[in-house]
Design an enzyme around this catalytic site. Structure first.
Site, PDB file in Angstrom:
ATOM      1  N   ARG A 106      32.653  66.436  70.136  1.00 29.02           N
ATOM      2  CA  ARG A 106      32.070  66.674  68.805  1.00 29.02           C
ATOM      3  C   ARG A 106      31.890  68.179  68.684  1.00 29.02           C
ATOM      4  O   ARG A 106      31.174  68.804  69.475  1.00 29.02           O
ATOM      5  CB  ARG A 106      30.725  65.966  68.657  1.00 29.02           C
ATOM      6  CG  ARG A 106      29.965  66.430  67.432  1.00 29.02           C
ATOM      7  CD  ARG A 106      28.781  65.565  67.093  1.00 29.02           C
ATOM      8  NE  ARG A 106      29.237  64.286  66.549  1.00 29.02           N
ATOM      9  CZ  ARG A 106      28.446  63.441  65.877  1.00 29.02           C
ATOM     10  NH1 ARG A 106      27.188  63.739  65.668  1.00 29.02           N
ATOM     11  NH2 ARG A 106      28.928  62.299  65.420  1.00 29.02           N
ATOM     12  N   HIS A 133      36.103  62.603  60.851  1.00 23.42           N
ATOM     13  CA  HIS A 133      35.234  61.745  61.680  1.00 23.42           C
ATOM     14  C   HIS A 133      35.947  60.389  61.839  1.00 23.42           C
ATOM     15  O   HIS A 133      35.480  59.362  61.332  1.00 23.42           O
ATOM     16  CB  HIS A 133      33.867  61.588  61.008  1.00 23.42           C
ATOM     17  CG  HIS A 133      32.783  61.107  61.916  1.00 23.42           C
ATOM     18  ND1 HIS A 133      32.989  60.849  63.261  1.00 23.42           N
ATOM     19  CD2 HIS A 133      31.471  60.813  61.689  1.00 23.42           C
ATOM     20  CE1 HIS A 133      31.843  60.435  63.799  1.00 23.42           C
ATOM     21  NE2 HIS A 133      30.917  60.396  62.873  1.00 23.42           N
ATOM     22  N   GLN A 136      34.211  57.050  63.038  1.00 23.27           N
ATOM     23  CA  GLN A 136      33.299  56.446  62.063  1.00 23.27           C
ATOM     24  C   GLN A 136      34.074  55.591  61.052  1.00 23.27           C
ATOM     25  O   GLN A 136      33.676  54.476  60.731  1.00 23.27           O
ATOM     26  CB  GLN A 136      32.506  57.543  61.329  1.00 23.27           C
ATOM     27  CG  GLN A 136      31.493  56.994  60.365  1.00 23.27           C
ATOM     28  CD  GLN A 136      30.363  56.247  61.061  1.00 23.27           C
ATOM     29  OE1 GLN A 136      29.706  56.808  61.932  1.00 23.27           O
ATOM     30  NE2 GLN A 136      30.123  54.993  60.700  1.00 23.27           N
ATOM     31  N   ASP A 232      27.255  60.016  52.029  1.00 23.06           N
ATOM     32  CA  ASP A 232      26.889  60.720  53.265  1.00 23.06           C
ATOM     33  C   ASP A 232      25.884  61.805  52.880  1.00 23.06           C
ATOM     34  O   ASP A 232      25.676  62.073  51.678  1.00 23.06           O
ATOM     35  CB  ASP A 232      28.175  61.326  53.879  1.00 23.06           C
ATOM     36  CG  ASP A 232      27.982  61.914  55.264  1.00 23.06           C
ATOM     37  OD1 ASP A 232      26.907  61.717  55.862  1.00 23.06           O
ATOM     38  OD2 ASP A 232      28.920  62.581  55.753  1.00 23.06           O
ATOM     39  N   CYS A 272      27.336  56.440  56.988  1.00 22.31           N
ATOM     40  CA  CYS A 272      27.572  56.621  58.427  1.00 22.31           C
ATOM     41  C   CYS A 272      26.279  56.884  59.192  1.00 22.31           C
ATOM     42  O   CYS A 272      26.229  56.691  60.407  1.00 22.31           O
ATOM     43  CB  CYS A 272      28.587  57.734  58.659  1.00 22.31           C
ATOM     44  SG  CYS A 272      28.027  59.367  58.149  1.00 22.31           S
ATOM     45  N   ARG A 300      30.355  50.986  65.734  1.00 19.85           N
ATOM     46  CA  ARG A 300      30.905  52.187  66.384  1.00 19.85           C
ATOM     47  C   ARG A 300      31.228  51.866  67.842  1.00 19.85           C
ATOM     48  O   ARG A 300      32.292  52.242  68.360  1.00 19.85           O
ATOM     49  CB  ARG A 300      29.876  53.345  66.328  1.00 19.85           C
ATOM     50  CG  ARG A 300      29.728  54.024  64.984  1.00 19.85           C
ATOM     51  CD  ARG A 300      30.948  54.849  64.602  1.00 19.85           C
ATOM     52  NE  ARG A 300      31.247  55.892  65.567  1.00 19.85           N
ATOM     53  CZ  ARG A 300      30.654  57.086  65.615  1.00 19.85           C
ATOM     54  NH1 ARG A 300      29.733  57.407  64.728  1.00 19.85           N
ATOM     55  NH2 ARG A 300      31.002  57.995  66.529  1.00 19.85           N
TER      56      ARG A 300
END
Ligand code: CP
Ligand code: NVA
Length: 317
Positions: A106, A133, A136, A232, A272, A300
């Site tokens: 990340r 991402h 996700q 988001d 998310c 996830r």
């Protein structure tokens, strides 16, 4: 030695047929987990997790998932490794990938993860960059299929996605970019509504054409008839200096009950997480009956277990 390595740096790194496989495996792996069935295909394998930004879900899902599959993990952050003291990324990749079987990163720019992957002996997975991402969206689509798109035998059926509409309300960020890649690959349409100045850049999103998305000025119009509404945070990690300006620009991009009402009656809501109730989503929506955010978060782990298995072992039965 590196010729056959498959990395997962963006959603388009896998094909539609590979996603069909992963969704099927994730369903099976989830079933095993729920039944407390021991499943150790990654015994003696090690995953290195490198975090240059904060995380709750990504860390827990990868770490728990790896242990559940019989493997182990090494957790590194910028602050407690030489990564924060300017060791060249190429050197870090060469060293770390000699000692582990898989790396999850990340970080900030996509260029960093690409550079790492180019010098890695083992598969590299994107655990979030400024641009993408993919883990996700893998979980989000699996969750969509679980709730709405199972075939007669109860398996996730990606054919369900064809012609469906996903409404994106908010920032043209890493999540939005990844939704666009998924739409292009899996045959659905994204209705995008972002404040002026925060639009998705098609080149950054890495999609071939504008056929799989439509842009709407008014978020209500983006949600009209949607099968799934998603949003988001207004300010992603790394953009904190813009927080005040973003709060003003995004004030009308809060997913509320009115938006959910114009979507299809059976529309789902996803986020998310982490979420800010009262900013990008009303509490009534995220805590309401159409929201599947907790399944989304749990998934996830299941999809990433399928992904790690696939990258290390290929198609196993
Ligand atoms: N959704 C997600 O990636 O959460 P974390 O930032 O907690 O990992
Ligand atoms: N867009 C958000 C997602 C967090 C999981 C960010 O990058 O901070």
């Amino acid at each position: 030695m590196t010729a056959s390595i498959r990395h997962y740096l963006q959603f388009s790194d896998l094909g539609a047929e590979e996603y069909a496989w992963l969704f099927k495996r994730a369903a099976l792996i989830k079933k095993k987990f729920k039944a407390y069935e021991k499943y150790h295909p990654l015994a003696d394998r090690t995953l290195a997790m490198i975090f240059e930004k904060a995380s709750t879900r990504t860390r827990v899902s990868f770490e728990a998932g790896m242990y559940q599959m019989g493997g182990s993990v090494v957790h590194l952050t910028t602050g407690d490794s030489q990564l924060g003291r300017a060791e060249p990324i190429e050197d870090s990749a060469r060293v770390i990938s000699r000692m582990v079987d898989l790396v999850m990163i990340r970080t900030f720019g996509q260029d960093k993860i690409e550079k790492f992957a180019a010098h890695s002996r083992v598969p590299v997975i994107n655990g979030l960059t400024n641009e993408f991402h993919p883990c996700q969206i893998l979980a989000d689509i699996f969750t969509f299929l679980e709730h709405r798109g199972l075939d007669a035998a109860g398996n996730p059926d990606p054919a369900f996605l064809r012609g469906k509409v996903v409404a994106w309300v908010g920032d043209g960020n890493n999540m939005a970019n990844t939704w666009l890649q998924a739409a292009e690959l899996l045959g659905f349409t994204v209705h995008l509504s972002t404040p002026s100045g925060y639009e998705v850049d098609q080149a950054v999103a890495g999609i071939r054409s504008s056929d799989s998305y439509k842009v709407f000025k008014d978020p209500m119009d983006a949600c009209r008839g949607a099968d799934l509404v998603t949003t988001d945070v207004w300010t992603s990690m790394g953009y904190e200096a813009e927080n005040e300006a973003r709060k003003k620009a995004f004030a009308d991009w809060c997913v509320d009950t009115e938006m959910m009402k114009v979507a299809r009656a059976d529309a789902l809501f996803m986020h998310c997480l982490p979420a800010h109730r009262g900013e990008e989503v009303e509490a009534e929506v995220i805590d309401g009956p159409q929201s599947v955010v907790w399944d989304e978060a749990e998934n996830r782990m299941h999809v990433q277990k399928a992904l790690m298995e696939y990258l290390l072992l290929g198609r196993v039965d």
